[in-house]
Design a protein around this motif. Structure first.
Motif, PDB file in Angstrom:
ATOM      1  N   ALA A  14      23.437  59.861   3.193  1.00 50.98           N
ATOM      2  CA  ALA A  14      24.634  60.024   3.728  1.00 50.98           C
ATOM      3  C   ALA A  14      25.252  58.386   4.183  1.00 50.98           C
ATOM      4  O   ALA A  14      26.324  58.303   4.397  1.00 50.98           O
ATOM      5  CB  ALA A  14      24.247  60.802   5.212  1.00 50.98           C
ATOM      6  N   ALA A  15      24.266  57.539   4.255  1.00 52.09           N
ATOM      7  CA  ALA A  15      24.749  56.032   4.174  1.00 52.09           C
ATOM      8  C   ALA A  15      25.702  55.695   3.555  1.00 52.09           C
ATOM      9  O   ALA A  15      26.748  55.181   4.278  1.00 52.09           O
ATOM     10  CB  ALA A  15      23.348  55.491   4.218  1.00 52.09           C
ATOM     11  N   PRO A  16      25.906  55.948   2.283  1.00 53.01           N
ATOM     12  CA  PRO A  16      26.878  55.248   1.419  1.00 53.01           C
ATOM     13  C   PRO A  16      28.279  56.063   1.671  1.00 53.01           C
ATOM     14  O   PRO A  16      29.119  55.464   1.718  1.00 53.01           O
ATOM     15  CB  PRO A  16      26.666  55.599  -0.010  1.00 53.01           C
ATOM     16  N   ALA A  17      28.132  57.427   2.161  1.00 49.31           N
ATOM     17  CA  ALA A  17      29.364  58.057   2.319  1.00 49.31           C
ATOM     18  C   ALA A  17      30.090  57.518   3.643  1.00 49.31           C
ATOM     19  O   ALA A  17      31.235  57.509   3.808  1.00 49.31           O
ATOM     20  CB  ALA A  17      29.018  59.756   2.241  1.00 49.31           C
ATOM     21  N   LEU A  18      28.992  57.450   4.526  1.00 48.27           N
ATOM     22  CA  LEU A  18      29.535  56.789   5.903  1.00 48.27           C
ATOM     23  C   LEU A  18      29.997  55.425   5.781  1.00 48.27           C
ATOM     24  O   LEU A  18      31.240  55.310   6.472  1.00 48.27           O
ATOM     25  CB  LEU A  18      28.507  57.128   6.925  1.00 48.27           C
ATOM     26  N   ALA A  19      29.454  54.627   5.281  1.00 46.79           N
ATOM     27  CA  ALA A  19      29.842  53.096   4.929  1.00 46.79           C
ATOM     28  C   ALA A  19      31.395  53.396   4.225  1.00 46.79           C
ATOM     29  O   ALA A  19      32.295  52.521   4.484  1.00 46.79           O
ATOM     30  CB  ALA A  19      28.837  52.317   4.085  1.00 46.79           C
ATOM     31  N   PHE A  20      31.701  54.043   3.244  1.00 50.55           N
ATOM     32  CA  PHE A  20      32.657  54.231   2.407  1.00 50.55           C
ATOM     33  C   PHE A  20      33.943  54.982   3.425  1.00 50.55           C
ATOM     34  O   PHE A  20      35.007  54.131   3.544  1.00 50.55           O
ATOM     35  CB  PHE A  20      32.708  55.163   1.467  1.00 50.55           C
ATOM     36  N   ALA A  21      33.539  55.536   4.310  1.00 50.79           N
ATOM     37  CA  ALA A  21      34.522  56.277   5.325  1.00 50.79           C
ATOM     38  C   ALA A  21      35.115  55.252   6.064  1.00 50.79           C
ATOM     39  O   ALA A  21      36.128  55.115   6.721  1.00 50.79           O
ATOM     40  CB  ALA A  21      33.862  57.567   5.815  1.00 50.79           C
ATOM     41  N   GLU A  22      34.179  54.313   6.578  1.00 53.07           N
ATOM     42  CA  GLU A  22      34.397  53.455   7.558  1.00 53.07           C
ATOM     43  C   GLU A  22      35.309  52.247   7.132  1.00 53.07           C
ATOM     44  O   GLU A  22      36.162  51.919   7.787  1.00 53.07           O
ATOM     45  CB  GLU A  22      33.104  52.670   7.962  1.00 53.07           C
ATOM     46  N   GLY A  23      35.299  52.186   5.777  1.00 56.09           N
ATOM     47  CA  GLY A  23      36.237  51.108   5.029  1.00 56.09           C
ATOM     48  C   GLY A  23      37.448  51.690   4.500  1.00 56.09           C
ATOM     49  O   GLY A  23      38.178  51.050   3.931  1.00 56.09           O
ATOM     50  N   CYS A  24      37.793  52.654   4.773  1.00 55.09           N
ATOM     51  CA  CYS A  24      39.128  53.336   4.246  1.00 55.09           C
ATOM     52  C   CYS A  24      40.346  53.199   5.146  1.00 55.09           C
ATOM     53  O   CYS A  24      41.023  54.139   5.159  1.00 55.09           O
ATOM     54  CB  CYS A  24      38.795  54.794   3.845  1.00 55.09           C
ATOM     55  N   ASN A  25      40.413  52.149   5.950  1.00 51.98           N
ATOM     56  CA  ASN A  25      41.449  52.055   6.940  1.00 51.98           C
ATOM     57  C   ASN A  25      42.710  51.305   5.970  1.00 51.98           C
ATOM     58  O   ASN A  25      43.784  51.272   6.657  1.00 51.98           O
ATOM     59  CB  ASN A  25      40.995  50.953   7.972  1.00 51.98           C
ATOM     60  N   HIS A  26      42.624  51.246   4.626  1.00 49.40           N
ATOM     61  CA  HIS A  26      43.805  50.643   3.958  1.00 49.40           C
ATOM     62  C   HIS A  26      44.937  51.889   3.858  1.00 49.40           C
ATOM     63  O   HIS A  26      46.147  51.376   3.754  1.00 49.40           O
ATOM     64  CB  HIS A  26      43.273  50.288   2.549  1.00 49.40           C
ATOM     65  N   VAL A  27      44.534  52.942   3.951  1.00 47.54           N
ATOM     66  CA  VAL A  27      45.741  54.087   4.097  1.00 47.54           C
ATOM     67  C   VAL A  27      46.536  53.846   5.301  1.00 47.54           C
ATOM     68  O   VAL A  27      47.623  54.169   5.179  1.00 47.54           O
ATOM     69  CB  VAL A  27      45.065  55.439   3.848  1.00 47.54           C
ATOM     70  N   LYS A  28      45.832  53.562   6.357  1.00 46.67           N
ATOM     71  CA  LYS A  28      46.527  53.636   7.610  1.00 46.67           C
ATOM     72  C   LYS A  28      47.287  52.057   8.016  1.00 46.67           C
ATOM     73  O   LYS A  28      48.228  52.399   8.643  1.00 46.67           O
ATOM     74  CB  LYS A  28      45.453  53.858   8.691  1.00 46.67           C
ATOM     75  N   GLU A  29      46.957  51.204   7.127  1.00 46.85           N
ATOM     76  CA  GLU A  29      47.637  49.879   7.321  1.00 46.85           C
ATOM     77  C   GLU A  29      49.111  49.859   6.509  1.00 46.85           C
ATOM     78  O   GLU A  29      49.240  50.657   5.609  1.00 46.85           O
ATOM     79  CB  GLU A  29      46.895  48.891   6.824  1.00 46.85           C
ATOM     80  N   LYS A  30      50.044  49.349   6.938  1.00 51.81           N
ATOM     81  CA  LYS A  30      51.312  49.205   6.585  1.00 51.81           C
ATOM     82  C   LYS A  30      51.388  47.874   5.993  1.00 51.81           C
ATOM     83  O   LYS A  30      51.226  46.896   6.535  1.00 51.81           O
ATOM     84  CB  LYS A  30      52.570  49.707   7.604  1.00 51.81           C
ATOM     85  N   GLN A  31      51.967  47.822   4.807  1.00 53.21           N
ATOM     86  CA  GLN A  31      52.186  46.584   4.081  1.00 53.21           C
ATOM     87  C   GLN A  31      53.493  46.239   4.242  1.00 53.21           C
ATOM     88  O   GLN A  31      54.552  47.090   4.131  1.00 53.21           O
ATOM     89  CB  GLN A  31      52.178  46.739   2.656  1.00 53.21           C
ATOM     90  N   ALA A  32      54.029  44.934   4.644  1.00 47.69           N
ATOM     91  CA  ALA A  32      55.476  44.422   4.837  1.00 47.69           C
ATOM     92  C   ALA A  32      56.196  44.702   3.728  1.00 47.69           C
ATOM     93  O   ALA A  32      55.889  44.116   2.344  1.00 47.69           O
ATOM     94  CB  ALA A  32      55.279  43.096   5.188  1.00 47.69           C
TER      95      ALA A  32
END
Length: 53
Positions: A14-32
Motif C-alpha cells: 500500500a505504501a506506493p499507492a498512498l505516496a502517489f495519492a499524496e502527490g496528486c494535487n496537481h489536478v487541484k492547482e490552477k495554472q495562470a
C-alpha cells in the motif's frame, strides 16, 4: 509470525499507492492563463479577447 508477515506485506504493498495519492494535487492547482500582448483573459468565455480602449 504469519500475521506479522501479512501486515508487513500489506503495508509495503500500500505504501506506493498512498505516496502517489499524496502527490496528486496537481489536478487541484490552477495554472495562470497568459494572453498575448494587447489581449486579456475573459473568464466568461474562457479565452483571450482583444483589449478595447
Amino acid at each position: 509470525m504469519k500475521i506479522k508477515t501479512l501486515v508487513l506485506s500489506l503495508a509495503l504493498t500500500a505504501a506506493p499507492a498512498l505516496a502517489f495519492a499524496e502527490g496528486c494535487n496537481h489536478v487541484k492547482e490552477k495554472q495562470a492563463m497568459s494572453c498575448a500582448t494587447g489581449t486579456s483573459y475573459d473568464s466568461g468565455t474562457q479565452s483571450c479577447l482583444p483589449v478595447s480602449t
